[in-house]
Scaffold this active site. Structure first.
Site, PDB file in Angstrom:
ATOM      1  N   ASP A   7       0.888  -1.297  -0.088  1.00  0.00           N
ATOM      2  CA  ASP A   7      -0.070  -0.067   0.026  1.00  0.00           C
ATOM      3  C   ASP A   7       0.987   1.183   0.124  1.00  0.00           C
ATOM      4  O   ASP A   7       2.117   1.098   0.325  1.00  0.00           O
ATOM      5  CB  ASP A   7      -0.722  -0.114   1.225  1.00  0.00           C
ATOM      6  CG  ASP A   7      -1.589   1.147   1.443  1.00  0.00           C
ATOM      7  OD1 ASP A   7      -2.424   1.774   0.291  1.00  0.00           O
ATOM      8  OD2 ASP A   7      -1.645   1.859   2.446  1.00  0.00           O
ATOM      9  N   PHE A   8       0.318   2.467  -0.368  1.00  0.00           N
ATOM     10  CA  PHE A   8       1.288   3.701  -0.187  1.00  0.00           C
ATOM     11  C   PHE A   8       0.893   4.580   0.721  1.00  0.00           C
ATOM     12  O   PHE A   8       1.700   4.622   1.821  1.00  0.00           O
ATOM     13  CB  PHE A   8       1.202   4.642  -1.638  1.00  0.00           C
ATOM     14  CG  PHE A   8       2.097   5.413  -1.765  1.00  0.00           C
ATOM     15  CD1 PHE A   8       3.448   5.076  -2.106  1.00  0.00           C
ATOM     16  CD2 PHE A   8       1.854   6.764  -1.525  1.00  0.00           C
ATOM     17  CE1 PHE A   8       4.255   6.074  -2.251  1.00  0.00           C
ATOM     18  CE2 PHE A   8       2.803   7.690  -1.711  1.00  0.00           C
ATOM     19  CZ  PHE A   8       4.165   7.445  -1.985  1.00  0.00           C
ATOM     20  N   ASP A   9      -0.406   5.093   0.695  1.00  0.00           N
ATOM     21  CA  ASP A   9      -0.672   6.191   1.945  1.00  0.00           C
ATOM     22  C   ASP A   9      -0.673   5.382   3.192  1.00  0.00           C
ATOM     23  O   ASP A   9      -1.505   4.297   3.167  1.00  0.00           O
ATOM     24  CB  ASP A   9      -2.032   6.759   1.530  1.00  0.00           C
ATOM     25  CG  ASP A   9      -1.782   7.750   0.365  1.00  0.00           C
ATOM     26  OD1 ASP A   9      -0.861   8.432   0.154  1.00  0.00           O
ATOM     27  OD2 ASP A   9      -2.699   7.873  -0.296  1.00  0.00           O
ATOM     28  N   GLY A  96      -5.118   3.006  -3.316  1.00  0.00           N
ATOM     29  CA  GLY A  96      -6.392   3.701  -4.035  1.00  0.00           C
ATOM     30  C   GLY A  96      -6.069   5.051  -4.138  1.00  0.00           C
ATOM     31  O   GLY A  96      -6.932   5.792  -4.482  1.00  0.00           O
ATOM     32  N   LYS A 141      -8.215  -4.751  -3.766  1.00  0.00           N
ATOM     33  CA  LYS A 141      -6.731  -5.037  -3.941  1.00  0.00           C
ATOM     34  C   LYS A 141      -6.482  -6.720  -4.245  1.00  0.00           C
ATOM     35  O   LYS A 141      -5.358  -7.037  -4.666  1.00  0.00           O
ATOM     36  CB  LYS A 141      -6.083  -4.276  -2.687  1.00  0.00           C
ATOM     37  CG  LYS A 141      -6.162  -3.032  -2.744  1.00  0.00           C
ATOM     38  CD  LYS A 141      -5.108  -2.291  -1.711  1.00  0.00           C
ATOM     39  CE  LYS A 141      -5.156  -0.762  -1.627  1.00  0.00           C
ATOM     40  NZ  LYS A 141      -4.141  -0.091  -0.838  1.00  0.00           N
ATOM     41  N   ASP A 168      -7.000  -2.351   2.625  1.00  0.00           N
ATOM     42  CA  ASP A 168      -5.703  -3.484   2.282  1.00  0.00           C
ATOM     43  C   ASP A 168      -6.190  -4.711   2.582  1.00  0.00           C
ATOM     44  O   ASP A 168      -5.606  -5.866   2.178  1.00  0.00           O
ATOM     45  CB  ASP A 168      -4.573  -2.827   3.096  1.00  0.00           C
ATOM     46  CG  ASP A 168      -4.052  -1.367   2.639  1.00  0.00           C
ATOM     47  OD1 ASP A 168      -3.978  -1.510   1.465  1.00  0.00           O
ATOM     48  OD2 ASP A 168      -3.859  -0.755   3.482  1.00  0.00           O
TER      49      ASP A 168
END
Length: 211
Positions: A7-9, A96, A141, A168
């Protein structure tokens, strides 16, 4: 061959892209409230994303770029991803959030990632329309992880997913190894391992013979 999908954020970055964008038009506090509700699984992710992006209607392209320049990677992120790249592990970001913000942060750190699956903001006449498009609005995801693994020729049980929030969960539940990065309370029970820093994550990946 192994694959690690992040995941990023809230995971690779402690920046929240929609909040940074919201700060450009004075709605950051509203953004943060909606984000927190979504990450705690109080409202659906698609609904929350549309609500947040709707608040950005009319923000200029320059304002968007200014916000994305403030997206920062967590300390140690560069070390982890470079180590994975050096070890021949396939790396992916499944978020997202917005592809342009991810690309901006990676480019500033000269950090290659094999695959980015992300959403995109919609512009008209140089300004945001308040709409969003992409594979991770209604899509989940787990489907994204399956597609990335399939494209890379990696079996699903050879994948690692790293995330923190409710959106997630589908990815964490199907991955061979589910790692929570300071996961939200609703997420932690679904994680095989939990870490609180990139250094801890790197040590875990080494212990699991992924690095």
């Amino acid at each position: 061959m192994k694959l690690v999908a992040f995941d990023f954020d809230g995971t690779l970055s402690d920046s929240e892209m929609t909040v940074l964008l919201g700060a450009q038009c004075g709605v950051a506090e509203e953004m943060e409230t909606i984000t927190e509700r979504a990450m705690n699984d109080e409202i659906g992710y698609a609904e929350s994303l549309r609500e947040r992006v709707g608040l950005l209607d009319g923000l200029s392209a320059d304002g968007v770029e200014t916000a994305f320049e403030d997206v920062e990677l967590r300390p140690g992120t560069v070390d982890v991803i470079r180590a994975l790249n050096d070890a021949g592990v396939v790396t992916a970001i499944v978020t997202g959030g917005f592809g342009r913000g991810v690309e901006s942060a990676l480019a500033r750190n000269d950090l290659p990632v094999d695959t980015i699956v992300a959403n995109q903001l919609v512009f008209a006449d140089g300004d945001l329309t308040g709409e969003v498009e992409g594979p991770l609005i209604e899509g989940t995801k787990d489907d994204a992880l399956r597609a990335v693994a399939d494209n890379a020729g990696v079996a699903l049980d050879e994948t690692v997913a790293v995330g923190d929030g409710a959106n997630d969960l589908p990815m964490l539940e199907v991955a061979g190894l589910a790692v929570g990065y300071e996961p939200k309370p609703a997420v932690e029970p679904h994680c095989d391992e939990v870490v609180a820093s990139m250094a801890e994550l790197q040590e875990l990946l080494e212990d699991r013979s992924i690095l």
